[in-house]
Motif scaffolding. Structure first.
Motif, short mmCIF file in Angstrom:
data_model
loop_
_atom_site.label_atom_id
_atom_site.label_comp_id
_atom_site.label_asym_id
_atom_site.label_seq_id
_atom_site.Cartn_x
_atom_site.Cartn_y
_atom_site.Cartn_z
N TRP A 126 23.49 -18.85 -55.58
CA TRP A 126 22.21 -18.66 -55.92
C TRP A 126 21.81 -18.39 -57.32
O TRP A 126 20.84 -18.70 -57.90
N VAL A 127 22.94 -17.45 -57.83
CA VAL A 127 22.68 -17.40 -59.41
C VAL A 127 22.48 -18.62 -60.27
O VAL A 127 21.60 -18.44 -61.17
N GLU A 128 23.33 -19.64 -60.10
CA GLU A 128 23.20 -20.77 -60.91
C GLU A 128 22.20 -21.42 -60.54
O GLU A 128 21.42 -22.09 -61.45
N ALA A 129 21.97 -21.62 -59.27
CA ALA A 129 20.83 -22.28 -58.61
C ALA A 129 19.29 -21.79 -59.52
O ALA A 129 18.51 -22.50 -59.82
N LEU A 130 19.43 -20.49 -59.39
CA LEU A 130 18.21 -19.80 -60.25
C LEU A 130 18.02 -20.12 -61.70
O LEU A 130 17.04 -20.17 -62.39
N ARG A 131 19.22 -20.03 -62.30
CA ARG A 131 19.21 -19.95 -63.77
C ARG A 131 18.95 -21.35 -64.09
O ARG A 131 18.36 -21.53 -65.05
N SER A 132 19.10 -22.31 -63.19
CA SER A 132 18.74 -23.74 -63.73
C SER A 132 17.42 -23.84 -63.77
O SER A 132 16.94 -24.84 -64.39
N HIS A 133 16.75 -22.93 -62.97
CA HIS A 133 15.02 -23.05 -63.30
C HIS A 133 14.80 -21.76 -64.01
O HIS A 133 13.63 -21.69 -63.96
N GLN A 193 12.42 -11.45 -49.79
CA GLN A 193 13.32 -11.51 -48.73
C GLN A 193 13.28 -12.77 -48.02
O GLN A 193 12.21 -13.50 -47.74
N ILE A 194 14.52 -13.71 -47.99
CA ILE A 194 14.54 -14.98 -47.27
C ILE A 194 14.79 -14.91 -45.93
O ILE A 194 15.94 -14.06 -45.60
N ARG A 195 14.03 -15.71 -44.97
CA ARG A 195 14.09 -15.35 -43.61
C ARG A 195 14.69 -17.00 -43.25
O ARG A 195 14.29 -17.85 -43.73
N GLY A 196 15.39 -16.93 -42.11
CA GLY A 196 15.63 -18.13 -41.26
C GLY A 196 17.10 -18.42 -41.60
O GLY A 196 17.93 -17.63 -42.08
N SER A 197 17.55 -19.75 -41.16
CA SER A 197 18.80 -19.92 -41.15
C SER A 197 19.11 -20.76 -42.78
O SER A 197 20.32 -20.69 -42.90
N GLY A 198 18.04 -21.28 -43.27
CA GLY A 198 18.53 -21.98 -44.48
C GLY A 198 18.68 -21.08 -45.79
O GLY A 198 17.61 -21.18 -46.55
N VAL A 199 19.51 -20.26 -45.87
CA VAL A 199 19.72 -19.18 -47.04
C VAL A 199 20.77 -19.68 -48.09
O VAL A 199 20.89 -18.99 -49.01
N LEU A 200 20.97 -20.83 -47.92
CA LEU A 200 21.64 -21.38 -49.14
C LEU A 200 20.88 -22.21 -50.02
O LEU A 200 19.73 -22.70 -49.82
N PRO A 201 21.21 -22.22 -51.25
CA PRO A 201 20.31 -22.67 -52.42
C PRO A 201 20.14 -24.05 -51.73
O PRO A 201 19.13 -24.69 -52.57
N VAL A 209 12.10 -21.88 -52.94
CA VAL A 209 12.15 -20.45 -53.18
C VAL A 209 11.56 -20.19 -54.66
O VAL A 209 10.80 -19.31 -54.84
N VAL A 210 12.16 -21.13 -55.62
CA VAL A 210 11.52 -20.84 -56.87
C VAL A 210 9.81 -20.96 -56.96
O VAL A 210 9.20 -20.24 -57.87
N ALA A 211 9.31 -21.99 -56.25
CA ALA A 211 8.18 -22.25 -56.28
C ALA A 211 7.43 -21.17 -55.66
O ALA A 211 6.18 -20.83 -56.31
#
Length: 122
Positions: free
Chosen positions: A15-22, A76-84, A91-93
């Protein structure tokens, strides 16, 4: 966006890199503190360092409610899709949509097709 995110141990460090890319500053708790630290320690660090806690753990929302805390904010992210992969854009939106609320003290619960916001304290 000026939010800074502290990722809880229950989320992938990817998630760190995924968020940083945004353009979102983020750190994974494993790089900040003891991986076995209690939630209260993570919350205290986030509050004193100006970070929003990003987690998949329901306990953070419960802690905010029980203590009637005014911070730190929690995303808080819920559900099964918790990978970036596949969810980072949504998530970013959502983070951008609720930037102001998170900056001022809120719990944002993100689910695949919706988000709920509660302003702190509650």
């Amino acid at each position: 966006m000026s939010l800074r995110l502290l990722l809880d141990m229950n989320l992938s460090p990817d998630w760190v890199e995924a968020l940083r890319s945004h353009g979102i500053e983020s750190r994974h708790w494993s790089k900040v503190g003891d991986p076995r630290a209690a939630d209260a320690e993570i919350m205290a660090w986030a509050a004193s360092n100006g970070f929003v806690v990003f987690t998949h753990d329901l306990d953070f929302g419960t802690a905010l409610a029980v203590t009637r805390a005014t911070g730190p904010s929690v995303f808080q992210i819920r559900g099964s899709g918790v990978l970036p992969e596949g969810s980072a854009d949504h998530v970013v939106a959502t983070l951008r949509k609720y930037d102001r609320e998170l900056a001022n003290g809120a719990l944002v619960v993100f689910e695949e097709n919706r988000a709920r916001v509660r302003i702190l304290p509650f």
